[in-house]
Design a protein around this motif. Structure first.
Motif, PDB file in Angstrom:
ATOM      1  N   ASN A  37      18.476  26.449  59.161  1.00  0.00           N
ATOM      2  CA  ASN A  37      18.078  27.528  58.084  1.00  0.00           C
ATOM      3  C   ASN A  37      18.631  28.936  58.295  1.00  0.00           C
ATOM      4  O   ASN A  37      18.528  29.420  59.503  1.00  0.00           O
ATOM      5  CB  ASN A  37      16.571  27.469  58.159  1.00  0.00           C
ATOM      6  CG  ASN A  37      16.200  26.058  57.780  1.00  0.00           C
ATOM      7  OD1 ASN A  37      16.244  25.589  56.787  1.00  0.00           O
ATOM      8  ND2 ASN A  37      15.472  25.680  58.917  1.00  0.00           N
ATOM      9  N   CYS A  38      19.319  29.578  57.451  1.00  0.00           N
ATOM     10  CA  CYS A  38      19.851  31.035  57.500  1.00  0.00           C
ATOM     11  C   CYS A  38      19.148  31.724  56.258  1.00  0.00           C
ATOM     12  O   CYS A  38      19.394  31.341  55.152  1.00  0.00           O
ATOM     13  CB  CYS A  38      21.268  30.902  57.128  1.00  0.00           C
ATOM     14  SG  CYS A  38      21.971  32.555  56.930  1.00  0.00           S
ATOM     15  N   ASP A  39      18.389  32.707  56.721  1.00  0.00           N
ATOM     16  CA  ASP A  39      17.523  33.514  55.500  1.00  0.00           C
ATOM     17  C   ASP A  39      17.862  34.826  55.795  1.00  0.00           C
ATOM     18  O   ASP A  39      18.385  35.299  56.900  1.00  0.00           O
ATOM     19  CB  ASP A  39      16.117  33.410  55.995  1.00  0.00           C
ATOM     20  CG  ASP A  39      15.541  31.927  55.887  1.00  0.00           C
ATOM     21  OD1 ASP A  39      15.302  31.369  54.570  1.00  0.00           O
ATOM     22  OD2 ASP A  39      15.301  31.115  56.397  1.00  0.00           O
ATOM     23  N   GLN A  40      17.727  35.531  54.546  1.00  0.00           N
ATOM     24  CA  GLN A  40      18.043  36.971  54.697  1.00  0.00           C
ATOM     25  C   GLN A  40      16.383  37.584  54.140  1.00  0.00           C
ATOM     26  O   GLN A  40      15.587  37.012  53.720  1.00  0.00           O
ATOM     27  CB  GLN A  40      18.919  37.584  53.529  1.00  0.00           C
ATOM     28  CG  GLN A  40      20.223  36.920  54.127  1.00  0.00           C
ATOM     29  CD  GLN A  40      21.440  37.286  52.930  1.00  0.00           C
ATOM     30  OE1 GLN A  40      21.198  36.861  51.762  1.00  0.00           O
ATOM     31  NE2 GLN A  40      22.357  37.954  53.268  1.00  0.00           N
ATOM     32  N   THR A  43      15.221  36.708  50.930  1.00  0.00           N
ATOM     33  CA  THR A  43      14.849  35.257  50.625  1.00  0.00           C
ATOM     34  C   THR A  43      13.149  34.943  50.451  1.00  0.00           C
ATOM     35  O   THR A  43      12.501  35.622  51.296  1.00  0.00           O
ATOM     36  CB  THR A  43      15.429  34.286  51.722  1.00  0.00           C
ATOM     37  OG1 THR A  43      16.568  34.656  52.002  1.00  0.00           O
ATOM     38  CG2 THR A  43      15.069  32.776  51.720  1.00  0.00           C
ATOM     39  N   HIS A  45       9.965  32.361  50.257  1.00  0.00           N
ATOM     40  CA  HIS A  45       9.659  30.983  50.674  1.00  0.00           C
ATOM     41  C   HIS A  45       8.259  30.720  50.312  1.00  0.00           C
ATOM     42  O   HIS A  45       7.273  31.330  50.362  1.00  0.00           O
ATOM     43  CB  HIS A  45       9.705  30.636  52.270  1.00  0.00           C
ATOM     44  CG  HIS A  45      11.128  30.895  52.785  1.00  0.00           C
ATOM     45  ND1 HIS A  45      12.005  29.755  52.849  1.00  0.00           N
ATOM     46  CD2 HIS A  45      11.806  31.852  53.254  1.00  0.00           C
ATOM     47  CE1 HIS A  45      13.151  30.152  53.194  1.00  0.00           C
ATOM     48  NE2 HIS A  45      12.921  31.519  53.401  1.00  0.00           N
ATOM     49  N   PRO A 108       9.421  36.360  55.090  1.00  0.00           N
ATOM     50  CA  PRO A 108      10.772  37.134  55.120  1.00  0.00           C
ATOM     51  C   PRO A 108      10.709  38.227  56.180  1.00  0.00           C
ATOM     52  O   PRO A 108       9.755  38.880  56.410  1.00  0.00           O
ATOM     53  CB  PRO A 108      10.693  37.675  53.634  1.00  0.00           C
ATOM     54  CG  PRO A 108       9.858  36.961  52.735  1.00  0.00           C
ATOM     55  CD  PRO A 108       8.862  36.545  53.672  1.00  0.00           C
ATOM     56  N   ARG A 117      18.445  35.552  59.549  1.00  0.00           N
ATOM     57  CA  ARG A 117      17.139  35.070  60.508  1.00  0.00           C
ATOM     58  C   ARG A 117      17.562  33.539  60.701  1.00  0.00           C
ATOM     59  O   ARG A 117      17.654  32.704  59.601  1.00  0.00           O
ATOM     60  CB  ARG A 117      15.987  35.210  60.041  1.00  0.00           C
ATOM     61  CG  ARG A 117      14.670  34.476  60.686  1.00  0.00           C
ATOM     62  CD  ARG A 117      13.476  34.398  59.531  1.00  0.00           C
ATOM     63  NE  ARG A 117      12.496  33.686  60.291  1.00  0.00           N
ATOM     64  CZ  ARG A 117      12.220  32.404  60.334  1.00  0.00           C
ATOM     65  NH1 ARG A 117      12.978  31.609  59.747  1.00  0.00           N
ATOM     66  NH2 ARG A 117      11.158  31.956  60.769  1.00  0.00           N
TER      67      ARG A 117
END
Length: 132
Positions: A37-40, A43, A45, A108, A117
């Motif tokens: 999982n690649c988050d900015q 993002t 959720h 986030p 992340r």
């Protein structure tokens, strides 16, 4: 993105777990699915479960450097999605094992944090006698 069984072997993550308690909970199961999982910071959720098919989730916090003020915690919710019952701060190298039926989400990261992340979600088939 997904990882193959070969990718996981090359990574060596599961082979290097040293906590007997965690090894006992994994119980020599092989991953049924592995996702990076690649988050900015932008993002979003929503709380969700990962319970179909019944499975356990081993969440690995993969960033090598992370500061508390960057946020990015994993939030665990009650069954009605009304209250946060547990928060796991993002700590590099931390592993969290939980039943996929437990509602959870990601807070986030702040814009102060690094560009991404990363977590690795490792899904194991549920043992027949396991509880959510």
């Amino acid at each position: 993105s997904s990882y193959t069984e070969e990718d996981m072997e090359k990574l060596g993550l599961l082979q290097n777990i040293q906590k007997p308690e965690l090894l006992n909970l994994i119980d020599n199961r092989s991953p049924a699915l592995v996702i990076v999982n690649c988050d900015q910071f932008s993002t979003v959720h929503w709380p969700h479960t990962d319970s179909r098919p019944p499975r356990d989730v081993l969440l690995y916090y993969a960033n090598l450097d992370w500061k508390t003020e960057w946020a990015g915690e994993t939030l665990f919710w009650d069954k009605l999605y009304k209250k946060i019952i547990f928060t796991s701060p993002y700590v590099p190298g931390r592993m969290v094992l939980f039943g996929g039926g437990v509602p959870h989400s990601i807070r986030p990261q702040t814009f102060l944090g690094p560009s991404f992340r990363f977590t690795l979600s490792i899904f194991f088939q549920r043992n027949a006698d396991a509880k959510a």
